[in-house]
Scaffold this active site. Structure first.
Site, PDB file in Angstrom:
ATOM      1  N   TYR A   1       0.828  -1.209   0.000  1.00 47.48           N
ATOM      2  CA  TYR A   1       0.000   0.000   0.000  1.00 47.48           C
ATOM      3  C   TYR A   1       0.867   1.265   0.000  1.00 47.48           C
ATOM      4  O   TYR A   1       1.907   1.325   0.664  1.00 47.48           O
ATOM      5  CB  TYR A   1      -0.944  -0.052   1.213  1.00 47.48           C
ATOM      6  CG  TYR A   1      -1.566   1.271   1.532  1.00 47.48           C
ATOM      7  CD1 TYR A   1      -1.520   1.792   2.823  1.00 47.48           C
ATOM      8  CD2 TYR A   1      -2.193   2.018   0.541  1.00 47.48           C
ATOM      9  CE1 TYR A   1      -2.069   3.031   3.106  1.00 47.48           C
ATOM     10  CE2 TYR A   1      -2.744   3.255   0.814  1.00 47.48           C
ATOM     11  CZ  TYR A   1      -2.677   3.752   2.096  1.00 47.48           C
ATOM     12  OH  TYR A   1      -3.203   4.977   2.371  1.00 47.48           O
TER      13      TYR A   1
ATOM     14  N   ASP B   1       0.124  -7.216   7.319  1.00 51.78           N
ATOM     15  CA  ASP B   1      -1.013  -6.326   7.071  1.00 51.78           C
ATOM     16  C   ASP B   1      -2.080  -7.194   6.412  1.00 51.78           C
ATOM     17  O   ASP B   1      -1.931  -7.580   5.249  1.00 51.78           O
ATOM     18  CB  ASP B   1      -0.591  -5.175   6.158  1.00 51.78           C
ATOM     19  CG  ASP B   1      -1.777  -4.278   5.777  1.00 51.78           C
ATOM     20  OD1 ASP B   1      -1.528  -3.212   5.163  1.00 51.78           O
ATOM     21  OD2 ASP B   1      -2.943  -4.640   6.073  1.00 51.78           O
TER      22      ASP B   1
HETATM   23  N1  LIG Z   1      -4.965  10.171   0.607  1.00 48.67           N
HETATM   24  C1  LIG Z   1      -4.643   8.882   1.147  1.00 48.67           C
HETATM   25  C2  LIG Z   1      -5.112   7.780   0.219  1.00 48.67           C
HETATM   26  C3  LIG Z   1      -5.746   6.694   0.988  1.00 48.67           C
HETATM   27  S1  LIG Z   1      -5.645   5.136   0.206  1.00 48.67           S
HETATM   28  C4  LIG Z   1      -6.679   4.242   1.278  1.00 48.67           C
HETATM   29  C5  LIG Z   1      -6.575   2.746   1.174  1.00 48.67           C
HETATM   30  N2  LIG Z   1      -5.502   2.219   1.946  1.00 48.67           N
HETATM   31  C6  LIG Z   1      -6.493   2.252  -0.254  1.00 48.67           C
HETATM   32  O1  LIG Z   1      -5.636   1.388  -0.521  1.00 48.67           O
HETATM   33  O2  LIG Z   1      -7.293   2.730  -1.058  1.00 48.67           O
HETATM   34  C7  LIG Z   1      -3.152   8.723   1.329  1.00 48.67           C
HETATM   35  O3  LIG Z   1      -2.426   9.491   0.747  1.00 48.67           O
HETATM   36  O4  LIG Z   1      -2.759   7.782   2.024  1.00 48.67           O
END
Ligand SMILES: N[C@@H](CCSC[C@H](N)C(=O)O)C(=O)O
Length: 506
Positions: free
Chosen positions: A133, A209
């Site tokens: 992520y 995770d």
């Molecule tokens: N603006 C946030 C984006 C969140 S992403 C949320 C989630 N983990 C996904 O994978 O969609 C940032 O910059 O972290």
């Protein structure tokens, strides 16, 4: 005895000896072997069976103790940063459903990672996957630049690739895994990695995770992990109405360290959010069953059209065997490549039922382009090095009727020009192909187009509901060069779309 309105109907609850026996608000006595039977309850029962007995009035729902402080000097609680009965009720419940030594509720998934990373000292090493992520990558980068932690990335789908990093000189203190990974759905063999790491670096902590599957579908603590965390904003809460994170620990030392850090940092989840999350957890199994059945249908549909689809529920997934060894479901996130970034932008902007948004795990389906949104914080050259392509579309499937999801997705694929319905070019001489595109205004900017005969959606749905894997329809790729008048403008993480997409003329 007459009641307030003069009738002779008995009061409720009846004033009888019964009230002090079978209706006791306390949980049933163990003398009848209840605890042993409850220990055998299946997950879908466990998530619903919240123990709310620890409250003065026998409330069947864990009360919200919306307070920052508690009176006195010798009570169980003094200050909500250090502990709160609502959060405690949630954490006890989560420890049971994770089969954890202890569970902790925090404000977000990234707060969980921040707390966990503080177990690593300057000069020690964190070994992480190479598809993960964007927020995780960002926090690891910060730990390296500001915390003196050595962060390394390796392909966790290949255990052998980890071994060179595990030598004593590398001082590996933590191995951080995702499986399936977000957003490429790569699979890491959690059990084999745990055993390999513990053999080479006994003091290293295995952290997983588990957000992409939740404890319903995958249980890393039972596969050798020391610590698991979930962004509870996703499947655990399920409605995108609360931000939260959960840490589940597998041993007393990890529990002690994490508890100390959460109190010291003040990262515990607030009482009302704890109430909302506990409420969401109760339907986790029900929601996930429906969501992943829908995801399988969508993955089969896109696979049948000839797209490159990343989803462990497809036989074509390279590590499906490893996945099914350690997980009981494929989850409800998939990703797909269109081979054309602007085409992907048009597909996303044309979706209506699929919400254009980051995140996943909620009851409503979402569509996004990770490189512009959830993973935008990973530098482009690193995304390229890791094979995270700009044209990747991520689909996070909800509980809607799958026919509506496919209709909306197919509409987006057609108006964007990704597919041309019901045209079999083998029946058309090549000079007619350009004519086909000129008469299909949605066919803008396409260097490649897929022709397809629409899969039988009812058969597709029926097949998944009966557990049948459907062979995809044959598709015919044709390389057509067409001018590209359409424009799509995207800013940062959110697709702000300005474009004129022609209406499909039948
Ligand atoms: N603006 C946030 C984006 C969140 S992403 C949320 C989630 N983990 C996904 O994978 O969609 C940032 O910059 O972290």
């Amino acid at each position: 005895m007459s009641t307030v309105d003069g009738s002779s109907a008995p009061q409720s609850p009846a004033e009888s000896s019964l009230a002090t026996s079978i209706f006791s608000a306390k949980s049933p006595a163990d003398s009848d072997g209840h605890a042993a039977r409850a220990a055998k309850w299946r997950f879908a029962t466990q998530v619903v069976a919240v123990d709310s007995s620890d409250n003065a009035h026998g409330a069947s729902s864990v009360p919200i103790f919306q307070t920052a402080t508690f009176k006195g000097m010798d009570g169980q609680y003094d200050y909500t940063r250090s502990g709160n009965p609502t959060r405690g009720g949630l954490e006890s419940h989560l420890a049971r459903i994770y089969s954890a030594h202890q569970a902790f509720a925090l404000s977000t998934g990234m707060t969980c990672l921040d707390v966990i990373l503080r177990l690593v000292k300057p000069g020690e090493t964190v070994l992480a996957g190479d598809d993960l992520y964007g927020g995780t990558n960002r926090l690891l980068t910060y730990a390296k630049s500001h915390g003196g932690v050595d962060v390394r990335h390796a392909d966790t789908t290949d255990v052998a690739a980890l071994i060179p990093h595990l030598g004593k000189g590398n001082n590996v203190k933590m191995v951080l895994l995702e499986s399936p990974t977000n957003p490429l759905l790569k699979i890491a063999d959690i059990q084999e990695i745990s055993a390999t790491v513990k053999a080479a670096a006994p003091d290293a902590i295995i952290v997983v995770d588990n957000t992409m599957l939740s404890p319903y579908l995958q249980r890393p603590l039972e596969l050798g992990a020391d610590i698991v965390y979930d962004s509870a904003t996703k499947y655990l809460s399920g409605h995108h109405d609360v931000m939260a994170g959960i840490i589940a620990t597998g041993n007393p030392q990890a529990s002690k360290d994490i508890a100390w850090l959460i109190n010291a940092m003040g990262s515990g989840l607030a009482p009302f959010d704890s109430f909302l999350l506990l409420r969401g957890v109760k339907t986790l199994a029900l929601r996930m069953d429906k969501q992943q059945a829908n995801a399988q249908i969508v993955a089969n549909y896109l696979d049948a059209l000839g797209f490159k689809v990343h989803y462990p529920g497809l036989k074509s997934h390279p590590k499906a065997d490893i996945h099914w060894k350690q997980a009981s479901g494929a989850g409800a996130v998939l990703s797909v490549l269109t081979d054309d970034t602007q085409l992907s932008e048009r597909v996303v902007s044309a979706a209506r039922l699929w919400g254009v948004s980051v995140s996943f795990g909620a009851v409503n389906s979402l569509i996004s382009m990770p490189c512009l949104m959830s993973h935008a914080s990973i530098p482009a050259h690193i995304r390229a090095e890791r094979g995270l392509r700009e044209d990747l579309i991520r689909l996070c499937v909800g509980i809607e009727d799958p026919r509506d999801l496919l209709d909306d997705l197919e509409h987006a694929l057609i108006v964007s020009g990704a597919i041309v319905p019901n045209v079999d070019p083998s029946l058309l001489p090549s000079d007619k192909l350009a004519e086909v595109f000129r008469t299909n205004p949605g066919q803008w900017g396409i260097e490649r187009a897929r022709f397809f005969r629409r899969p039988n959606v009812e058969a597709l749905i029926d097949g998944v509901s009966r557990g049948l894997a459907l062979d995809g329809v044959k598709t015919i790729d044709s390389d057509i060069v067409v001018s590209a008048p359409g424009k799509v403008i995207l800013f940062g993480e959110h697709a702000v779309v300005h474009g004129v997409v022609g209406e499909q003329t039948d």
